[in-house]
Design a protein around this motif. Structure first.
Motif, PDB file in Angstrom:
ATOM      1  N   GLU A  84      23.306  59.330  43.795  1.00 36.32           N
ATOM      2  CA  GLU A  84      24.109  58.416  44.596  1.00 36.32           C
ATOM      3  C   GLU A  84      25.097  57.631  43.732  1.00 36.32           C
ATOM      4  N   ASP A  85      26.346  57.601  44.188  1.00 39.08           N
ATOM      5  CA  ASP A  85      27.432  56.880  43.541  1.00 39.08           C
ATOM      6  C   ASP A  85      27.975  55.851  44.531  1.00 39.08           C
ATOM      7  N   ALA A  86      29.001  55.114  44.124  1.00 38.33           N
ATOM      8  CA  ALA A  86      29.591  54.116  45.026  1.00 38.33           C
ATOM      9  C   ALA A  86      31.101  54.049  44.841  1.00 38.33           C
ATOM     10  N   LEU A  87      31.789  53.912  45.965  1.00 33.32           N
ATOM     11  CA  LEU A  87      33.213  53.631  45.987  1.00 33.32           C
ATOM     12  C   LEU A  87      33.322  52.169  46.419  1.00 33.32           C
ATOM     13  N   LEU A  88      33.958  51.349  45.599  1.00 33.69           N
ATOM     14  CA  LEU A  88      34.115  49.927  45.885  1.00 33.69           C
ATOM     15  C   LEU A  88      35.575  49.627  46.161  1.00 33.69           C
ATOM     16  N   VAL A  89      35.832  48.860  47.221  1.00 30.93           N
ATOM     17  CA  VAL A  89      37.173  48.330  47.479  1.00 30.93           C
ATOM     18  C   VAL A  89      37.039  46.829  47.298  1.00 30.93           C
ATOM     19  N   ILE A  90      37.817  46.284  46.366  1.00 30.44           N
ATOM     20  CA  ILE A  90      37.661  44.899  45.941  1.00 30.44           C
ATOM     21  C   ILE A  90      38.966  44.135  46.158  1.00 30.44           C
ATOM     22  N   ASP A  91      38.841  42.938  46.729  1.00 31.57           N
ATOM     23  CA  ASP A  91      39.984  42.056  46.934  1.00 31.57           C
ATOM     24  C   ASP A  91      40.006  41.055  45.785  1.00 31.57           C
ATOM     25  N   PRO A  92      40.949  41.223  44.836  1.00 34.73           N
ATOM     26  CA  PRO A  92      40.991  40.283  43.709  1.00 34.73           C
ATOM     27  C   PRO A  92      41.492  38.916  44.168  1.00 34.73           C
ATOM     28  N   PRO A  93      41.158  37.884  43.427  1.00 39.40           N
ATOM     29  CA  PRO A  93      41.660  36.558  43.812  1.00 39.40           C
ATOM     30  C   PRO A  93      43.180  36.508  43.674  1.00 39.40           C
ATOM     31  N   ALA A  94      43.821  35.816  44.613  1.00 37.79           N
ATOM     32  CA  ALA A  94      45.276  35.664  44.560  1.00 37.79           C
ATOM     33  C   ALA A  94      45.631  34.640  43.493  1.00 37.79           C
ATOM     34  N   PRO A  95      46.721  34.866  42.782  1.00 34.56           N
ATOM     35  CA  PRO A  95      47.162  33.871  41.816  1.00 34.56           C
ATOM     36  C   PRO A  95      47.452  32.547  42.527  1.00 34.56           C
ATOM     37  N   GLY A  96      47.189  31.453  41.871  1.00 36.72           N
ATOM     38  CA  GLY A  96      47.381  30.139  42.465  1.00 36.72           C
ATOM     39  C   GLY A  96      48.825  29.758  42.685  1.00 36.72           C
ATOM     40  N   ASN A  97      49.760  30.508  42.114  1.00 40.98           N
ATOM     41  CA  ASN A  97      51.176  30.143  42.208  1.00 40.98           C
ATOM     42  C   ASN A  97      51.922  30.880  43.321  1.00 40.98           C
ATOM     43  N   LEU A  98      51.204  31.524  44.261  1.00 41.25           N
ATOM     44  CA  LEU A  98      51.877  32.218  45.354  1.00 41.25           C
ATOM     45  C   LEU A  98      52.431  31.217  46.361  1.00 41.25           C
ATOM     46  N   ALA A  99      53.681  31.428  46.757  1.00 43.09           N
ATOM     47  CA  ALA A  99      54.289  30.601  47.793  1.00 43.09           C
ATOM     48  C   ALA A  99      53.895  31.160  49.156  1.00 43.09           C
ATOM     49  N   ALA A 100      53.994  30.346  50.185  1.00 41.91           N
ATOM     50  CA  ALA A 100      53.669  30.788  51.542  1.00 41.91           C
ATOM     51  C   ALA A 100      54.485  32.030  51.881  1.00 41.91           C
ATOM     52  N   GLY A 101      53.824  33.041  52.438  1.00 46.85           N
ATOM     53  CA  GLY A 101      54.495  34.272  52.835  1.00 46.85           C
ATOM     54  C   GLY A 101      54.595  35.320  51.748  1.00 46.85           C
ATOM     55  N   GLU A 102      54.263  34.964  50.511  1.00 39.89           N
ATOM     56  CA  GLU A 102      54.293  35.954  49.432  1.00 39.89           C
ATOM     57  C   GLU A 102      53.023  36.799  49.476  1.00 39.89           C
ATOM     58  N   ASN A 103      53.167  38.041  49.046  1.00 36.87           N
ATOM     59  CA  ASN A 103      52.032  38.950  49.031  1.00 36.87           C
ATOM     60  C   ASN A 103      51.175  38.730  47.796  1.00 36.87           C
ATOM     61  N   GLY A 104      49.880  38.813  47.983  1.00 38.62           N
ATOM     62  CA  GLY A 104      48.944  38.728  46.876  1.00 38.62           C
ATOM     63  C   GLY A 104      48.831  40.077  46.181  1.00 38.62           C
ATOM     64  N   PRO A 105      47.889  40.206  45.279  1.00 37.40           N
ATOM     65  CA  PRO A 105      47.735  41.463  44.544  1.00 37.40           C
ATOM     66  C   PRO A 105      47.136  42.556  45.428  1.00 37.40           C
ATOM     67  N   ASP A 106      47.497  43.803  45.114  1.00 38.26           N
ATOM     68  CA  ASP A 106      46.870  44.935  45.788  1.00 38.26           C
ATOM     69  C   ASP A 106      45.393  44.958  45.442  1.00 38.26           C
ATOM     70  N   ARG A 107      44.631  45.668  46.257  1.00 32.32           N
ATOM     71  CA  ARG A 107      43.195  45.741  46.055  1.00 32.32           C
ATOM     72  C   ARG A 107      42.854  46.714  44.943  1.00 32.32           C
ATOM     73  N   ILE A 108      41.649  46.597  44.441  1.00 35.38           N
ATOM     74  CA  ILE A 108      41.135  47.474  43.393  1.00 35.38           C
ATOM     75  C   ILE A 108      40.167  48.449  44.049  1.00 35.38           C
ATOM     76  N   VAL A 109      40.330  49.735  43.768  1.00 35.48           N
ATOM     77  CA  VAL A 109      39.370  50.734  44.215  1.00 35.48           C
ATOM     78  C   VAL A 109      38.685  51.273  42.960  1.00 35.48           C
ATOM     79  N   MET A 110      37.356  51.130  42.927  1.00 30.30           N
ATOM     80  CA  MET A 110      36.577  51.603  41.781  1.00 30.30           C
ATOM     81  C   MET A 110      35.642  52.717  42.203  1.00 30.30           C
ATOM     82  N   LEU A 111      35.503  53.701  41.336  1.00 32.46           N
ATOM     83  CA  LEU A 111      34.519  54.756  41.501  1.00 32.46           C
ATOM     84  C   LEU A 111      33.441  54.502  40.465  1.00 32.46           C
TER      85      LEU A 111
END
Length: 178
Positions: A36-63
């Protein structure tokens, strides 16, 4: 060898970076070895300097592979496959789901507003290379008012030989309505 590929931990969840949130953990046999293995989809924390409406970082997919020693081993990761939490337009979070089959996996994203899009990415393990290669991409767009639809399936032959960790969805041609 990719940096971090030799990491070994006691659980698949131990690979989630501090401050990040696991969105999905799909267990299955990613490399066809019967363990058994695992595929993880992870939402990294957004940088604190994002302005309203700006996109955060893309997610991380780990095998993460389960080892015969009972430990978990990071095999590969991709930081571009799943877009950020607010990159899906009016539809919201674009991450749809992931599924694992013996020796392969698929990740599906979707979003939009009037024009709804869905992208499906499939990768297959090649034992000789000890790597997952892009097997195919399916892209679809539907106009919710007119029901106009366009769908295109791209094969590995069309897209070239691309490792999971090197794949960038922006390298696949967009599918638009006629």
């Amino acid at each position: 060898m990719e940096a971090g590929r030799d990491e070994v931990k006691d659980s698949a969840q131990a690979f989630v970076p501090a401050g990040a949130k696991p969105l999905e953990t799909i267990k299955g046999d990613l490399n066809g070895d019967g363990i058994e293995d695992a595929l993880l989809v992870i939402d990294p924390p957004a940088p604190g300097n994002l302005a309203a409406g700006e996109n955060g970082p893309d997610r991380i997919v780990m095998l993460v592979l389960g080892g015969a020693d009972g430990k978990w081993h990071l095999a590969a990761r991709n930081n571009k496959l799943v877009p950020c939490s607010n990159c899906g337009g009016v539809m919201g979070d674009p991450f749809g789901y992931a599924r694992v089959s013996s020796g392969s996996f698929t990740v599906v994203n979707s979003g939009g507003s009037r024009e709804r899009w869905t992208d499906s990415y499939t990768f297959r393990y090649a034992p000789a290379d000890k790597a997952w290669w892009l097997e195919g991409v399916s892209r679809q767009v539907i106009d919710t008012e007119t029901d106009a639809e366009n769908k295109k399936d791209f094969t590995a032959a069309e897209l070239g030989k691309v490792r999971f960790e090197d794949f960038d969805p922006s390298s696949v041609p967009a599918v638009t309505l006629p």
